[in-house]
Design an enzyme around this catalytic site. Structure first.
Site, PDB file in Angstrom:
ATOM      1  N   HIS A 102      28.163 -21.693  67.969  1.00 52.73           N
ATOM      2  CA  HIS A 102      27.993 -21.094  66.638  1.00 52.73           C
ATOM      3  C   HIS A 102      27.189 -19.806  66.826  1.00 52.73           C
ATOM      4  CE1 HIS A 102      28.276 -22.270  62.151  1.00 52.73           C
ATOM      5  NE2 HIS A 102      27.870 -21.012  62.180  1.00 52.73           N
TER       6      HIS A 102
ATOM      7  N   TYR B   2      35.595 -20.153  51.979  1.00 50.96           N
ATOM      8  CA  TYR B   2      34.641 -19.666  50.979  1.00 50.96           C
ATOM      9  C   TYR B   2      35.325 -18.941  49.826  1.00 50.96           C
ATOM     10  CZ  TYR B   2      30.878 -21.048  54.051  1.00 50.96           C
ATOM     11  OH  TYR B   2      30.026 -21.807  54.809  1.00 50.96           O
TER      12      TYR B   2
ATOM     13  N   GLU C  78      33.175 -26.258  56.537  1.00 53.96           N
ATOM     14  CA  GLU C  78      32.206 -25.526  55.708  1.00 53.96           C
ATOM     15  C   GLU C  78      32.843 -25.145  54.391  1.00 53.96           C
ATOM     16  OE1 GLU C  78      30.367 -22.010  57.410  1.00 53.96           O
ATOM     17  OE2 GLU C  78      30.128 -23.007  59.352  1.00 53.96           O
TER      18      GLU C  78
ATOM     19  N   ASN D  27      36.888 -23.572  57.533  1.00 50.93           N
ATOM     20  CA  ASN D  27      35.798 -23.043  56.709  1.00 50.93           C
ATOM     21  C   ASN D  27      36.427 -22.195  55.622  1.00 50.93           C
ATOM     22  OD1 ASN D  27      34.096 -24.191  58.559  1.00 50.93           O
ATOM     23  ND2 ASN D  27      33.217 -22.266  59.303  1.00 50.93           N
TER      24      ASN D  27
ATOM     25  N   GLU E  96      34.502 -20.182  63.963  1.00 45.25           N
ATOM     26  CA  GLU E  96      34.949 -18.897  63.429  1.00 45.25           C
ATOM     27  C   GLU E  96      35.091 -17.792  64.479  1.00 45.25           C
ATOM     28  OE1 GLU E  96      32.454 -17.850  60.103  1.00 45.25           O
ATOM     29  OE2 GLU E  96      33.223 -19.482  58.884  1.00 45.25           O
TER      30      GLU E  96
ATOM     31  N   ARG F 102      27.326 -31.977  60.554  1.00 44.90           N
ATOM     32  CA  ARG F 102      27.810 -31.030  61.558  1.00 44.90           C
ATOM     33  C   ARG F 102      26.675 -30.074  61.918  1.00 44.90           C
ATOM     34  NH1 ARG F 102      30.787 -25.624  60.567  1.00 44.90           N
ATOM     35  NH2 ARG F 102      31.254 -25.053  62.705  1.00 44.90           N
TER      36      ARG F 102
HETATM   37  C1  FCB Z   1      30.104 -18.904  57.799  1.00 42.48           C
HETATM   38  C2  FCB Z   1      29.233 -19.304  58.977  1.00 42.48           C
HETATM   39  C3  FCB Z   1      27.968 -20.023  58.589  1.00 42.48           C
HETATM   40  C4  FCB Z   1      27.355 -19.446  57.330  1.00 42.48           C
HETATM   41  C5  FCB Z   1      28.375 -19.342  56.231  1.00 42.48           C
HETATM   42  C6  FCB Z   1      27.837 -18.832  54.925  1.00 42.48           C
HETATM   43  O1  FCB Z   1      30.843 -17.774  58.158  1.00 42.48           O
HETATM   44  O2  FCB Z   1      29.956 -20.121  59.852  1.00 42.48           O
HETATM   45  O3  FCB Z   1      27.098 -19.972  59.686  1.00 42.48           O
HETATM   46  O4  FCB Z   1      26.743 -18.245  57.614  1.00 42.48           O
HETATM   47  O5  FCB Z   1      29.430 -18.518  56.646  1.00 42.48           O
END
Ligand code: FCB
Length: 455
Positions: free
Chosen positions: A121, A294, A358, A292, A166, A77
């Site tokens: 992006h 995290y 992500e 995404n 995002e 991607r």
């Molecule tokens: C996300 C973004 C990516 C990167 C990661 C750590 O928010 O999409 O570009 O910065 O975090």
């Protein structure tokens, strides 16, 4: 031995974004973007870092494609830099910009790597920002025109398209907190921008489908389960508000339900101006949802500051005190959060297909005697892959998983201080050095899953 095999054809991948890796910001006719302006403004990024050179991917992409081929990833991607294609945002098309992505796509396909293209992006052409950027409808229409141009050029070979990355981050970190480009701090504008981004998504979906009839089209949202700091009524309500702000404000309209009523009430006269047919456009049926993930959001009621939602996020110190391990970003490591998120999406929104577009972690990686050992990243990925596997077994239609990131890169306001890559970048020499996690991931891909003792 415990085995966790993924379905045949599962798309293991890596992800990057144009401004974070390409460099070559004034080459071959590229125009300036809001991230050029922002990173060159004193005080906005860590030690004044910019994306001027980044990983120099613009010149070194053949090596990067070779590294993907060696890794054995079936998918990649990446994002297209709008200011390479339309240096002024609209009007004159820059063929040399299109040529770059054209060559990249051919090389990927030759290497057996399926391209997933993100159109936005975060690198808005500065010329559009000068006329108001995402706060203006002109930018919404310009985005659809840009989508059409890119799709016509690459659509014979690129079948997987992501409109936005995002939109919450773009709207609120860019226009409310001001820690991302364009660095505004105006909540009314931020909320309007969130709506305009979603409308532009809908219009781009139409443009993509018209240009590429067999396209698979989606949007990528940053989503987090929200956990209340305590089980007090106040904290619970704060968590609900944050869930509305971060997750439901985007999911609900994309899945055809309009904006959540509680958030419209919360925003009151700050609610966005919505034109007739906007909500229909936003609800254009999608082939997949990009997720995404995290970390969860940990939230407590906080009336002390006059902030938008009367809440505060727990600090990294508080998270560690509560027993969570954190990454270099200060984000709590919670693999279960991914399981929770994916199963919630299944039950509440029922997307046809989900890709994790992500997931990954920054750690303080060190190059020692030519090697980078990153056991914490390996553990992080292993535990998140296991959580995804559990979700698959519950029926979540997960078809692929993109690790953030292929290589260390420009982490926005943090500059080069946070390393997320499977490949280490020596920023002095721009040498690429695969980390231990790269070799480990190659094994996962080869086995199509986790084959290892225990857990
Ligand atoms: C996300 C973004 C990516 C990167 C990661 C750590 O928010 O999409 O570009 O910065 O975090």
């Amino acid at each position: 031995m415990r085995e966790r095999r993924f379905p045949d054809g599962f798309l293991w991948g890596t992800a990057t974004a144009a401004y974070q890796i390409e460099g070559a910001v004034s080459e071959d006719g590229r125009g300036p973007s809001i991230w050029d302006t922002f990173s060159h403004t004193p005080g906005k990024t860590f030690e004044g870092h910019t994306g001027d050179v980044a990983c120099d991917h613009y010149h070194r992409w053949p090596e990067d494609v070779r590294l993907m081929q060696q890794l054995g990833t079936p998918a990649y991607r990446f994002s297209i830099a709008w200011p390479r294609i339309l240096p002024q945002g609209t009007g004159q098309v820059n063929q040399r910009g299109l040529d770059f992505y054209d060559r990249l796509v051919d090389a990927l396909l030759q290497a057996g790597v399926t391209p997933f293209v993100t159109l936005y992006h975060w690198d808005l052409p500065q010329a559009l920002q000068d006329r108001g950027g995402w706060a203006e409808r002109e930018t919404v229409e310009a985005f659809a025109a840009y989508a059409d141009i890119v799709a016509r050029r690459l659509g014979d070979r690129v079948k997987h398209w992501i409109t936005h990355n995002e939109p919450w981050v773009v709207a609120f970190l860019g226009h409310y907190l001001g820690v991302h480009a364009p660095g505004l701090q105006d909540v009314r504008v931020a909320i309007q921008v969130s709506h305009n981004l979603l409308v532009s998504h809908g219009h781009a979906v139409q443009a993509l489908r018209a240009a590429v009839p067999d396209a698979q089209v989606g949007i990528t949202l940053n989503l987090s389960p929200v956990r209340a700091a305590t089980d007090s009524e106040e904290d619970r309500l704060a968590a609900q508000r944050y869930d509305g702000f971060l997750n439901r404000w985007f999911l609900d309209p994309v899945f055809g339900r309009g904006y959540p009523q509680d958030m419209l009430e919360q925003y009151g006269e700050l609610a966005p101006t919505v034109e007739p047919r906007d909500l229909d456009a936003i609800a254009a049926p999608l082939d997949f949802l990009g997720v995404n993930y995290y970390t969860p959001a940990f939230v407590r009621h906080d009336p002390s500051e006059a902030n938008l939602l009367n809440l505060a996020l727990l600090s990294p110190e508080e998270l560690r005190a509560a027993g969570y391990e954190t990454t270099e970003m200060g984000w709590a490591i919670v693999p279960d959060g991914l399981y929770e998120l994916l199963t919630r999406l299944l039950h509440e929104y029922a997307p046809r297909v989900i890709y994790i577009t992500e997931n990954g972690a920054a750690f303080a990686d060190r190059l020692v005697a030519g090697e980078v050992r990153d056991p914490r990243r390996i553990a992080f990925l292993r535990d998140h892959f296991a959580a995804a596997h559990r979700a698959l077994q519950e029926g979540v239609p997960l078809r692929g998983y993109f690790v953030w990131s292929l290589m260390d890169n420009f982490e926005w306001a943090h500059g080069y201080s946070k390393r997320f890559g499977l490949i280490y970048i020596d920023y002095e020499t721009l040498e690429r050095i695969p980390k231990e996690s790269y070799a480990w991931y190659a094994e996962v891909i080869r086995a199509n899953g986790l084959v290892e003792p225990g857990r």
